[in-house]
Design a protein around this motif. Structure first.
Motif, PDB file in Angstrom:
ATOM      1  N   ALA A  40       0.921  -1.120   0.094  1.00 37.50           N
ATOM      2  CA  ALA A  40      -0.158  -0.153  -0.232  1.00 37.50           C
ATOM      3  C   ALA A  40       0.880   1.447  -0.106  1.00 37.50           C
ATOM      4  O   ALA A  40       0.288   2.243  -0.154  1.00 37.50           O
ATOM      5  N   LEU A  41       2.199   1.172   0.268  1.00 38.46           N
ATOM      6  CA  LEU A  41       3.038   2.341   0.271  1.00 38.46           C
ATOM      7  C   LEU A  41       3.234   2.785  -1.083  1.00 38.46           C
ATOM      8  O   LEU A  41       3.368   1.987  -2.087  1.00 38.46           O
ATOM      9  N   THR A  42       3.289   4.165  -1.320  1.00 42.57           N
ATOM     10  CA  THR A  42       3.546   4.844  -2.310  1.00 42.57           C
ATOM     11  C   THR A  42       4.970   4.628  -3.069  1.00 42.57           C
ATOM     12  O   THR A  42       6.070   4.849  -2.285  1.00 42.57           O
ATOM     13  N   PRO A  43       5.262   3.765  -3.963  1.00 46.80           N
ATOM     14  CA  PRO A  43       6.791   3.570  -4.569  1.00 46.80           C
ATOM     15  C   PRO A  43       7.477   4.692  -4.762  1.00 46.80           C
ATOM     16  O   PRO A  43       8.594   4.711  -4.153  1.00 46.80           O
ATOM     17  N   GLY A  44       7.087   5.904  -5.410  1.00 41.13           N
ATOM     18  CA  GLY A  44       7.814   6.765  -5.833  1.00 41.13           C
ATOM     19  C   GLY A  44       8.367   7.513  -4.487  1.00 41.13           C
ATOM     20  O   GLY A  44       9.468   7.969  -4.280  1.00 41.13           O
ATOM     21  N   PHE A  45       7.374   7.703  -3.668  1.00 40.00           N
ATOM     22  CA  PHE A  45       7.804   8.486  -2.227  1.00 40.00           C
ATOM     23  C   PHE A  45       8.614   7.601  -1.471  1.00 40.00           C
ATOM     24  O   PHE A  45       9.618   8.013  -0.803  1.00 40.00           O
ATOM     25  N   MET A  46       8.552   6.343  -1.349  1.00 40.93           N
ATOM     26  CA  MET A  46       9.500   5.560  -0.677  1.00 40.93           C
ATOM     27  C   MET A  46      10.945   5.419  -1.236  1.00 40.93           C
ATOM     28  O   MET A  46      11.830   5.515  -0.788  1.00 40.93           O
ATOM     29  N   VAL A  47      10.917   5.522  -2.568  1.00 38.02           N
ATOM     30  CA  VAL A  47      12.311   5.582  -3.255  1.00 38.02           C
ATOM     31  C   VAL A  47      12.893   6.931  -3.139  1.00 38.02           C
ATOM     32  O   VAL A  47      14.136   7.141  -2.938  1.00 38.02           O
ATOM     33  N   LEU A  48      12.319   8.022  -2.981  1.00 39.29           N
ATOM     34  CA  LEU A  48      12.694   9.313  -2.757  1.00 39.29           C
ATOM     35  C   LEU A  48      13.203   9.434  -1.345  1.00 39.29           C
ATOM     36  O   LEU A  48      14.291   9.725  -0.951  1.00 39.29           O
ATOM     37  N   LEU A  49      12.557   8.818  -0.356  1.00 36.49           N
ATOM     38  CA  LEU A  49      12.830   8.859   1.359  1.00 36.49           C
ATOM     39  C   LEU A  49      14.166   7.952   1.171  1.00 36.49           C
ATOM     40  O   LEU A  49      15.173   8.399   1.997  1.00 36.49           O
ATOM     41  N   VAL A  50      14.293   6.650   0.736  1.00 33.33           N
ATOM     42  CA  VAL A  50      15.555   5.739   0.645  1.00 33.33           C
ATOM     43  C   VAL A  50      16.635   6.571  -0.100  1.00 33.33           C
ATOM     44  O   VAL A  50      17.724   6.464   0.661  1.00 33.33           O
ATOM     45  N   LEU A  51      16.527   7.229  -1.139  1.00 36.12           N
ATOM     46  CA  LEU A  51      17.622   8.265  -1.607  1.00 36.12           C
ATOM     47  C   LEU A  51      17.926   9.068  -0.789  1.00 36.12           C
ATOM     48  O   LEU A  51      19.355   9.594  -0.700  1.00 36.12           O
ATOM     49  N   VAL A  52      17.160  10.028  -0.261  1.00 38.74           N
ATOM     50  CA  VAL A  52      17.610  10.928   1.110  1.00 38.74           C
ATOM     51  C   VAL A  52      18.348  10.187   2.108  1.00 38.74           C
ATOM     52  O   VAL A  52      19.205  10.877   2.535  1.00 38.74           O
ATOM     53  N   LEU A  53      17.664   9.159   2.630  1.00 44.08           N
ATOM     54  CA  LEU A  53      18.283   8.418   3.654  1.00 44.08           C
ATOM     55  C   LEU A  53      19.809   8.163   3.413  1.00 44.08           C
ATOM     56  O   LEU A  53      20.806   8.200   4.010  1.00 44.08           O
ATOM     57  N   ALA A  54      19.960   7.330   2.007  1.00 44.64           N
ATOM     58  CA  ALA A  54      21.427   6.957   1.659  1.00 44.64           C
ATOM     59  C   ALA A  54      22.237   8.433   1.446  1.00 44.64           C
ATOM     60  O   ALA A  54      23.378   8.212   1.827  1.00 44.64           O
ATOM     61  N   GLY A  55      21.631   9.423   1.002  1.00 44.05           N
ATOM     62  CA  GLY A  55      22.409  10.768   0.827  1.00 44.05           C
ATOM     63  C   GLY A  55      22.996  11.006   2.024  1.00 44.05           C
ATOM     64  O   GLY A  55      24.186  11.571   2.392  1.00 44.05           O
ATOM     65  N   ALA A  56      22.056  11.042   3.068  1.00 42.09           N
ATOM     66  CA  ALA A  56      22.404  11.825   4.502  1.00 42.09           C
ATOM     67  C   ALA A  56      23.325  10.647   5.179  1.00 42.09           C
ATOM     68  O   ALA A  56      24.343  11.247   6.008  1.00 42.09           O
ATOM     69  N   LEU A  57      23.247   9.419   5.167  1.00 40.60           N
ATOM     70  CA  LEU A  57      24.141   8.315   5.516  1.00 40.60           C
ATOM     71  C   LEU A  57      25.695   8.578   4.859  1.00 40.60           C
ATOM     72  O   LEU A  57      26.724   8.585   5.628  1.00 40.60           O
ATOM     73  N   TRP A  58      25.558   8.679   3.657  1.00 38.94           N
ATOM     74  CA  TRP A  58      26.829   9.024   2.722  1.00 38.94           C
ATOM     75  C   TRP A  58      27.871  10.370   3.441  1.00 38.94           C
ATOM     76  O   TRP A  58      28.604  10.292   3.570  1.00 38.94           O
ATOM     77  N   LEU A  59      26.923  11.215   3.542  1.00 42.54           N
ATOM     78  CA  LEU A  59      27.434  12.636   3.890  1.00 42.54           C
ATOM     79  C   LEU A  59      28.051  12.404   5.149  1.00 42.54           C
ATOM     80  O   LEU A  59      29.047  12.867   5.576  1.00 42.54           O
ATOM     81  N   ALA A  60      27.434  11.687   6.178  1.00 53.59           N
ATOM     82  CA  ALA A  60      27.830  11.694   7.610  1.00 53.59           C
ATOM     83  C   ALA A  60      28.960  10.838   7.811  1.00 53.59           C
ATOM     84  O   ALA A  60      30.006  10.879   8.580  1.00 53.59           O
ATOM     85  N   ARG A  61      29.083   9.774   6.703  1.00 54.31           N
ATOM     86  CA  ARG A  61      30.232   8.836   6.672  1.00 54.31           C
ATOM     87  C   ARG A  61      31.321   9.885   5.970  1.00 54.31           C
ATOM     88  O   ARG A  61      32.794   9.449   6.349  1.00 54.31           O
ATOM     89  N   ALA A  62      31.104  10.503   5.021  1.00 59.38           N
ATOM     90  CA  ALA A  62      32.257  11.335   4.618  1.00 59.38           C
ATOM     91  C   ALA A  62      32.839  12.272   5.573  1.00 59.38           C
ATOM     92  O   ALA A  62      34.093  12.348   5.660  1.00 59.38           O
ATOM     93  N   ILE A  63      32.034  12.846   6.225  1.00 57.91           N
ATOM     94  CA  ILE A  63      32.442  13.879   7.223  1.00 57.91           C
ATOM     95  C   ILE A  63      33.318  13.084   8.484  1.00 57.91           C
ATOM     96  O   ILE A  63      34.271  13.592   8.817  1.00 57.91           O
ATOM     97  N   GLY A  64      32.825  11.817   8.826  1.00 50.76           N
ATOM     98  CA  GLY A  64      33.694  11.292   9.748  1.00 50.76           C
ATOM     99  C   GLY A  64      34.787  10.626   9.327  1.00 50.76           C
ATOM    100  O   GLY A  64      35.881  10.795  10.030  1.00 50.76           O
ATOM    101  N   ARG A  65      35.120  10.593   8.012  1.00 51.88           N
ATOM    102  CA  ARG A  65      36.339  10.113   7.466  1.00 51.88           C
ATOM    103  C   ARG A  65      37.122  11.383   7.348  1.00 51.88           C
ATOM    104  O   ARG A  65      38.566  11.312   7.829  1.00 51.88           O
ATOM    105  N   GLU A  66      36.832  12.303   7.088  1.00 52.84           N
ATOM    106  CA  GLU A  66      37.669  13.653   7.171  1.00 52.84           C
ATOM    107  C   GLU A  66      37.947  14.144   8.588  1.00 52.84           C
ATOM    108  O   GLU A  66      38.998  14.613   8.802  1.00 52.84           O
ATOM    109  N   LEU A  67      37.061  13.860   9.428  1.00 48.74           N
ATOM    110  CA  LEU A  67      37.349  14.206  10.865  1.00 48.74           C
ATOM    111  C   LEU A  67      38.453  13.197  11.345  1.00 48.74           C
ATOM    112  O   LEU A  67      39.394  13.584  12.088  1.00 48.74           O
TER     113      LEU A  67
END
Length: 72
Positions: A40-67
């Motif tokens: 029943a979940l909207t596929p497009g919205f879920m894909v968007l949320l997963v992409l935003v989640l992946a981007g946020a986690l990637w950013l946090a990982r990159a900042i952690g590596r820099e630190l």
């Protein structure tokens, strides 16, 4: 790295992790709102949320590596 730069990166990493947590909360609320029915979940919205989640986690990982690279 300057002390101010270190503090700014720590704040940015915390913000990225907080935004990732918020996206997980939104996904959980959507799942709960539809009674646990994944189809029943909207596929497009879920894909968007997963992409935003992946981007946020990637950013946090990159900042952690820099630190870590500059000696925290």
């Amino acid at each position: 790295m300057s002390p101010i730069g270190y503090i700014v990166l720590k704040i940015l990493r915390g913000g990225a992790l907080a935004s990732a947590g918020f996206v997980v909360l939104v996904i959980a609320i959507e799942f709960w709102k539809h009674g646990g029915d994944v189809t029943a979940l909207t596929p497009g919205f879920m894909v968007l949320l997963v992409l935003v989640l992946a981007g946020a986690l990637w950013l946090a990982r990159a900042i952690g590596r820099e630190l870590a690279r500059n000696g925290s």
